[in-house]
Design a protein around this motif. Structure first.
Motif, PDB file in Angstrom:
ATOM      1  N   LEU A  43       0.873  -1.164  -0.049  1.00 42.64           N
ATOM      2  CA  LEU A  43      -0.058  -0.142  -0.060  1.00 42.64           C
ATOM      3  C   LEU A  43       0.843   1.158  -0.154  1.00 42.64           C
ATOM      4  N   MET A  44       1.933   1.263   0.855  1.00 40.70           N
ATOM      5  CA  MET A  44       2.853   2.199   0.903  1.00 40.70           C
ATOM      6  C   MET A  44       3.480   2.542  -0.517  1.00 40.70           C
ATOM      7  N   ASN A  45       3.841   1.626  -1.156  1.00 42.11           N
ATOM      8  CA  ASN A  45       4.329   1.833  -2.548  1.00 42.11           C
ATOM      9  C   ASN A  45       3.232   2.461  -3.690  1.00 42.11           C
ATOM     10  N   ASP A  46       1.895   1.694  -3.413  1.00 44.55           N
ATOM     11  CA  ASP A  46       0.856   2.176  -4.175  1.00 44.55           C
ATOM     12  C   ASP A  46       0.661   3.838  -3.872  1.00 44.55           C
ATOM     13  N   LEU A  47       0.933   4.259  -2.688  1.00 44.58           N
ATOM     14  CA  LEU A  47       0.612   5.586  -2.242  1.00 44.58           C
ATOM     15  C   LEU A  47       1.699   6.591  -3.022  1.00 44.58           C
ATOM     16  N   MET A  48       2.964   5.802  -2.845  1.00 42.95           N
ATOM     17  CA  MET A  48       4.092   6.754  -3.457  1.00 42.95           C
ATOM     18  C   MET A  48       4.380   6.665  -4.820  1.00 42.95           C
ATOM     19  N   SER A  49       3.832   5.788  -5.719  1.00 42.33           N
ATOM     20  CA  SER A  49       3.899   5.736  -6.924  1.00 42.33           C
ATOM     21  C   SER A  49       2.797   5.611  -8.009  1.00 42.33           C
ATOM     22  N   GLY A  50       1.390   6.105  -7.085  1.00 46.77           N
ATOM     23  CA  GLY A  50       0.096   5.661  -8.023  1.00 46.77           C
ATOM     24  C   GLY A  50      -0.002   4.311  -8.440  1.00 46.77           C
ATOM     25  N   ARG A  54       4.203  -1.493  -9.673  1.00 44.77           N
ATOM     26  CA  ARG A  54       3.966  -2.757 -10.186  1.00 44.77           C
ATOM     27  C   ARG A  54       4.368  -2.702 -11.726  1.00 44.77           C
ATOM     28  N   VAL A  55       4.054  -1.853 -12.294  1.00 46.21           N
ATOM     29  CA  VAL A  55       4.548  -1.655 -13.861  1.00 46.21           C
ATOM     30  C   VAL A  55       6.150  -1.626 -13.769  1.00 46.21           C
ATOM     31  N   TRP A  56       6.645  -0.719 -13.037  1.00 46.93           N
ATOM     32  CA  TRP A  56       8.342  -0.666 -12.904  1.00 46.93           C
ATOM     33  C   TRP A  56       8.838  -2.049 -12.528  1.00 46.93           C
ATOM     34  N   LYS A  57       8.313  -2.826 -11.419  1.00 46.92           N
ATOM     35  CA  LYS A  57       8.801  -4.107 -11.085  1.00 46.92           C
ATOM     36  C   LYS A  57       8.441  -5.072 -12.271  1.00 46.92           C
ATOM     37  N   THR A  62      11.448  -7.915 -16.666  1.00 49.75           N
ATOM     38  CA  THR A  62      11.429  -8.218 -18.076  1.00 49.75           C
ATOM     39  C   THR A  62      12.821  -8.101 -18.522  1.00 49.75           C
ATOM     40  N   TRP A  63      13.491  -6.778 -18.059  1.00 52.71           N
ATOM     41  CA  TRP A  63      14.908  -6.541 -18.600  1.00 52.71           C
ATOM     42  C   TRP A  63      16.119  -7.372 -17.982  1.00 52.71           C
ATOM     43  N   LEU A  64      15.762  -8.062 -16.854  1.00 48.50           N
ATOM     44  CA  LEU A  64      16.538  -9.115 -16.635  1.00 48.50           C
ATOM     45  C   LEU A  64      16.560 -10.309 -17.017  1.00 48.50           C
ATOM     46  N   ALA A  65      15.236 -10.661 -17.792  1.00 47.53           N
ATOM     47  CA  ALA A  65      14.997 -11.780 -18.630  1.00 47.53           C
ATOM     48  C   ALA A  65      15.733 -13.044 -18.010  1.00 47.53           C
ATOM     49  N   PRO A  66      15.131 -13.741 -16.786  1.00 45.44           N
ATOM     50  CA  PRO A  66      15.610 -15.042 -16.303  1.00 45.44           C
ATOM     51  C   PRO A  66      15.477 -15.922 -17.182  1.00 45.44           C
ATOM     52  N   PRO A  67      16.549 -16.847 -17.268  1.00 44.72           N
ATOM     53  CA  PRO A  67      16.384 -17.945 -18.240  1.00 44.72           C
ATOM     54  C   PRO A  67      15.425 -18.880 -17.685  1.00 44.72           C
ATOM     55  N   ARG A  68      14.722 -19.702 -18.636  1.00 43.08           N
ATOM     56  CA  ARG A  68      13.897 -20.787 -18.293  1.00 43.08           C
ATOM     57  C   ARG A  68      14.648 -22.055 -18.246  1.00 43.08           C
ATOM     58  N   ARG A  69      15.652 -22.188 -17.458  1.00 40.80           N
ATOM     59  CA  ARG A  69      16.302 -23.345 -17.373  1.00 40.80           C
ATOM     60  C   ARG A  69      16.952 -23.599 -15.869  1.00 40.80           C
ATOM     61  N   PRO A  70      17.011 -24.551 -15.387  1.00 38.89           N
ATOM     62  CA  PRO A  70      17.546 -24.538 -13.936  1.00 38.89           C
ATOM     63  C   PRO A  70      19.017 -24.143 -13.724  1.00 38.89           C
ATOM     64  N   GLY A  71      19.313 -23.805 -12.600  1.00 37.72           N
ATOM     65  CA  GLY A  71      20.687 -23.334 -12.087  1.00 37.72           C
ATOM     66  C   GLY A  71      20.771 -21.806 -12.088  1.00 37.72           C
ATOM     67  N   PHE A  72      19.651 -20.832 -12.494  1.00 39.61           N
ATOM     68  CA  PHE A  72      19.911 -19.451 -12.373  1.00 39.61           C
ATOM     69  C   PHE A  72      19.587 -19.028 -10.992  1.00 39.61           C
ATOM     70  N   LYS A  73      20.607 -18.410 -10.289  1.00 43.65           N
ATOM     71  CA  LYS A  73      20.386 -18.060  -8.871  1.00 43.65           C
ATOM     72  C   LYS A  73      20.324 -16.507  -8.875  1.00 43.65           C
ATOM     73  N   ALA A  74      19.416 -16.020  -8.155  1.00 44.57           N
ATOM     74  CA  ALA A  74      19.092 -14.470  -7.967  1.00 44.57           C
ATOM     75  C   ALA A  74      18.991 -14.112  -6.613  1.00 44.57           C
ATOM     76  N   ARG A  87       8.326 -12.568  -8.920  1.00 50.66           N
ATOM     77  CA  ARG A  87       8.407 -12.153 -10.501  1.00 50.66           C
ATOM     78  C   ARG A  87       9.471 -13.019 -10.964  1.00 50.66           C
ATOM     79  N   ILE A  88      10.752 -13.134 -10.448  1.00 51.68           N
ATOM     80  CA  ILE A  88      11.806 -13.869 -10.922  1.00 51.68           C
ATOM     81  C   ILE A  88      11.410 -15.243 -11.254  1.00 51.68           C
ATOM     82  N   VAL A  89      11.213 -15.788 -10.238  1.00 55.10           N
ATOM     83  CA  VAL A  89      10.605 -17.084 -10.103  1.00 55.10           C
ATOM     84  C   VAL A  89       9.804 -17.362 -11.327  1.00 55.10           C
ATOM     85  N   GLU A  90       8.344 -16.569 -11.040  1.00 56.98           N
ATOM     86  CA  GLU A  90       7.490 -16.784 -12.254  1.00 56.98           C
ATOM     87  C   GLU A  90       7.993 -16.607 -13.459  1.00 56.98           C
TER      88      GLU A  90
END
Length: 258
Positions: A43-50, A54-57, A62-74, A87-90
């Motif tokens: 809610l705090m972030n909603d207030l501060m960013s209107g 959520r769009v920025w995240k 999307t810019w990170l583009a985590p690969p759809r393969r095992p082994g990627f660690k974030a 978001r990264i996991v999904e």
């Protein structure tokens, strides 16, 4: 204290919003803020960013583009509630493993609860630790992300140095943070909204305006886009660049460990 932004020479370590505090005092004050707002962090972030955070995240992952393969660690730092890690996991089709690190136990408790409800806990690890002293060996992660958190770290240079250390060669650093508005007229409107409306809404919704006032002020102390990019370069990152969102209300910085 004025709202003049800090630079690459420092200043955030003793800036609690517009207030100057003693060496070593800021972390405890920041911890108190996030203990108080943990349950209402989104809610705090909603207030501060209107609601735009959520769009920025989404754009960040999307810019990170985590690969759809095992082994990627974030590693998602100051990400207690799990927003970026989820978001990264999904985005990786549940192939990536994400470690959520936060210095604040209340924020991590919210994240663990959210992960359990979403059924993605198997891909996540939650650790309470300090961004300035990460409890990991060198070259552990493929990606380091931090969203709306680095301005709350007292020693930003130390956090950047640690980010560089724990990334593998070829690893990427991404930082999403409220920044310096570059669009004429928007800057005045954003200031009016931030300093007048957000604390009042915080008082109405959460019964407490002080944490929201600090968070608004801390944005104005954080280094601008160019200065933060230079801090990243000083920490060792290469190919440093950034993207402004919504006229500079937020900026997404990227750098690589080459």
């Amino acid at each position: 204290m004025s709202d003049e932004r800090t630079t690459i020479s420092g200043g955030m370590e003793t800036a609690f919003g517009f207030r100057r505090v003693g060496e070593g005092e800021k972390q405890g004050l920041v911890n108190d803020v996030f203990h108080r707002v943990a349950e209402r962090y989104d809610l705090m972030n909603d207030l501060m960013s209107g609601g735009l955070h959520r769009v920025w995240k989404d754009a960040m992952v999307t810019w990170l583009a985590p690969p759809r393969r095992p082994g990627f660690k974030a590693l998602d730092v100051a990400g207690g509630t799990g927003d970026i890690a989820f978001r990264i996991v999904e985005a990786s089709n549940y192939q990536a493993d994400a470690t959520v690190l936060d210095i604040n136990g209340s924020m991590l408790a919210v994240g663990r609860d959210r992960a359990e409800k979403r059924g993605i806990g198997a891909n996540l690890n939650f650790i309470e630790a300090n961004a300035e002293d990460l409890p990991f060996p060198d070259a552990t992660f493929d990606a380091y992300t931090i969203a709306f958190g680095i301005r709350n770290v007292p020693q930003i240079a130390a956090a950047l140095s640690e980010a560089f250390r724990v990334l593998r060669p070829g690893g990427r650093f991404l930082c999403l943070e409220f920044s310096d508005v570059r669009m004429p007229f928007l800057d005045k409107a954003y200031d009016a909204w931030s300093f007048n409306a957000i604390p009042r809404i915080g008082r109405m919704v959460a019964g407490d305006d002080e944490p929201y006032r600090y968070l608004v002020e801390s944005i104005r102390k954080f280094p601008n886009q160019e200065n933060f990019a230079e801090m990243m370069r000083t920490a060792g990152f290469s190919r440093v660049t950034w993207r402004d969102y919504s006229g500079g209300i937020a900026a997404l910085h990227s750098g690589w460990k080459i």
